[in-house]
Design a protein around this motif. Structure first.
Motif, PDB file in Angstrom:
ATOM      1  N   TRP A  50       0.894  -1.332  -0.045  1.00  0.00           N
ATOM      2  CA  TRP A  50       0.093   0.102  -0.013  1.00  0.00           C
ATOM      3  C   TRP A  50       0.699   1.406  -0.025  1.00  0.00           C
ATOM      4  CZ3 TRP A  50      -4.804   0.056  -1.363  1.00  0.00           C
ATOM      5  CH2 TRP A  50      -5.536   1.159  -1.285  1.00  0.00           C
ATOM      6  N   THR A  54       0.430   4.032  -2.948  1.00  0.00           N
ATOM      7  CA  THR A  54       0.180   5.247  -2.622  1.00  0.00           C
ATOM      8  C   THR A  54       1.214   6.277  -3.299  1.00  0.00           C
ATOM      9  OG1 THR A  54      -0.952   4.511  -0.488  1.00  0.00           O
ATOM     10  CG2 THR A  54      -0.327   6.889  -0.792  1.00  0.00           C
ATOM     11  N   ARG A  57       0.307   7.066  -6.566  1.00  0.00           N
ATOM     12  CA  ARG A  57      -0.978   7.956  -7.232  1.00  0.00           C
ATOM     13  C   ARG A  57      -0.672   9.418  -7.392  1.00  0.00           C
ATOM     14  NH1 ARG A  57      -5.130   4.519  -5.627  1.00  0.00           N
ATOM     15  NH2 ARG A  57      -4.632   3.004  -4.003  1.00  0.00           N
ATOM     16  N   TYR A  63      -6.250   9.634  -1.967  1.00  0.00           N
ATOM     17  CA  TYR A  63      -7.253   9.044  -1.061  1.00  0.00           C
ATOM     18  C   TYR A  63      -8.053   7.790  -1.568  1.00  0.00           C
ATOM     19  CZ  TYR A  63      -5.810  12.611   2.139  1.00  0.00           C
ATOM     20  OH  TYR A  63      -5.178  13.482   2.863  1.00  0.00           O
ATOM     21  N   SER A  64      -7.619   7.444  -2.714  1.00  0.00           N
ATOM     22  CA  SER A  64      -8.378   6.478  -3.311  1.00  0.00           C
ATOM     23  C   SER A  64      -8.049   5.031  -2.724  1.00  0.00           C
ATOM     24  CB  SER A  64      -8.064   6.345  -4.920  1.00  0.00           C
ATOM     25  OG  SER A  64      -8.590   5.002  -5.536  1.00  0.00           O
ATOM     26  N   THR A  65      -9.306   4.279  -2.889  1.00  0.00           N
ATOM     27  CA  THR A  65      -9.005   2.812  -2.173  1.00  0.00           C
ATOM     28  C   THR A  65      -8.981   1.823  -3.146  1.00  0.00           C
ATOM     29  OG1 THR A  65     -11.468   2.706  -2.246  1.00  0.00           O
ATOM     30  CG2 THR A  65     -10.310   3.433  -0.291  1.00  0.00           C
ATOM     31  N   LEU A  67      -6.762  -0.799  -5.528  1.00  0.00           N
ATOM     32  CA  LEU A  67      -5.612  -1.532  -5.426  1.00  0.00           C
ATOM     33  C   LEU A  67      -4.393  -1.145  -6.179  1.00  0.00           C
ATOM     34  CD1 LEU A  67      -7.006  -5.248  -4.684  1.00  0.00           C
ATOM     35  CD2 LEU A  67      -6.343  -3.423  -2.959  1.00  0.00           C
TER      36      LEU A  67
END
Length: 293
Positions: A50, A54, A57, A63-65, A67
């Motif tokens: 993660w 992140t 991004r 703040y997107s979930t 994958l």
């Protein structure tokens, strides 16, 4: 005659059934154990994954979930390198961690061999004193160490980050215990051949403790790499600071810059992961060889 010959063969499947059921049960235990290990491994690896995702991004999608980001970008890495002297901090951190690891290994090897092989008046008391220093927290010796470094004129230098960590009670105790468990017959045979203490230590004992030394090196290096409070107290400029101080620069009163912070954390984690993988092979190889003996 026919009954006597056929009776054992008729009873043979009944005798084999418990063994077959035991093999099946053992096979299921192995599968369940592997499944649990895989699940725990995923739980441990997911935060690292993660962090990497992140860092890739875009700023508007932080703040997107999802994958994986729809449009991966290295903008956070470029910003982190521009915002802080990332390369210099990584080099400083590596130099300090490598120096502390080498010095603590050297002092631990010498002191551990002395405690393990030499019996002198007060050796037990001295060993207990060394063990007690392991229980003293940093906050107790922080002010005396700071005053000593200031009197030596070493504020805002890499030497000030190394000097308080010249010796480690944990390294001394671990190596002393490992050397005590070393076969005395091998040492006595080396002494009968005319070998001195230096030859026995460096040519006989240490080559057989590579697993212990590699594990200890990993622990010391990672502990020094992750140290934050002591560098924060002594360093004044980013050029003479370490990477943990650089990561803190992305956390301000206005908010946390999560993208650059994750990018800098990823760059700070890569060297330690590579070193861990290299030394892990040495640990496994040493344990396999010791088991084959």
């Amino acid at each position: 005659m026919t009954t006597d010959v056929l009776a054992p063969s008729a009873s043979r499947p009944a005798r084999l059934r418990p063994r077959a059921s035991a093999r099946v049960a053992q096979g299921w235990e192995v599968r369940i154990g592997h499944a649990l290990m895989i699940a725990l491994s995923l739980v441990c690896v997911f935060p690292v994954y993660w962090m990497l995702v992140t860092s890739l991004r875009p700023p508007g999608d932080i703040y997107s979930t999802a994958l994986w980001p729809d449009a991966a970008s290295i903008e956070n890495y470029a910003y982190a390198i521009r915002a802080i002297p990332m390369g210099r901090m990584l080099l400083n951190t590596f130099a300090v961690s490598a120096a502390v690891t080498a010095i603590q290994l050297a002092t631990g090897i010498l002191a551990g061999y002395a405690f393990a092989r030499w019996k002198f008046p007060g050796s037990g008391l001295l060993m207990a004193a060394v063990a007690l220093t392991w229980l003293v927290p940093l906050q107790v010796v922080m002010i005396p160490n700071y005053l000593l470094v200031a009197q030596l004129g070493m504020i805002d230098t890499l030497g000030s980050l190394i000097l308080p960590h010249v010796a480690s009670a944990f390294a001394i105790l671990l190596l002393a215990q490992a050397m005590r468990s070393f076969p005395r017959e091998v040492i006595e045979a080396a002494r009968m051949d005319g070998a001195g203490h230096a030859h026995i230590l460096w040519q006989v004992v240490l080559p057989n403790l590579r697993g212990t030394l590699a594990a200890l090196s990993i622990l010391i290096f990672i502990s020094t790499w992750n140290e934050y409070f002591w560098p924060l107290l002594l360093t004044r400029t980013p050029e003479n600071s370490v990477v943990q101080i650089g990561l803190q620069m992305f956390i301000t009163a206005e908010g946390t810059q999560w993208g650059p912070l994750m990018a800098a954390s990823t760059m700070a984690s890569l060297p330690i992961l590579l070193i861990y993988l290299v030394l892990q092979r040495q640990v496994i190889s040493s344990f396999m060889k010791s088991g084959l003996r």
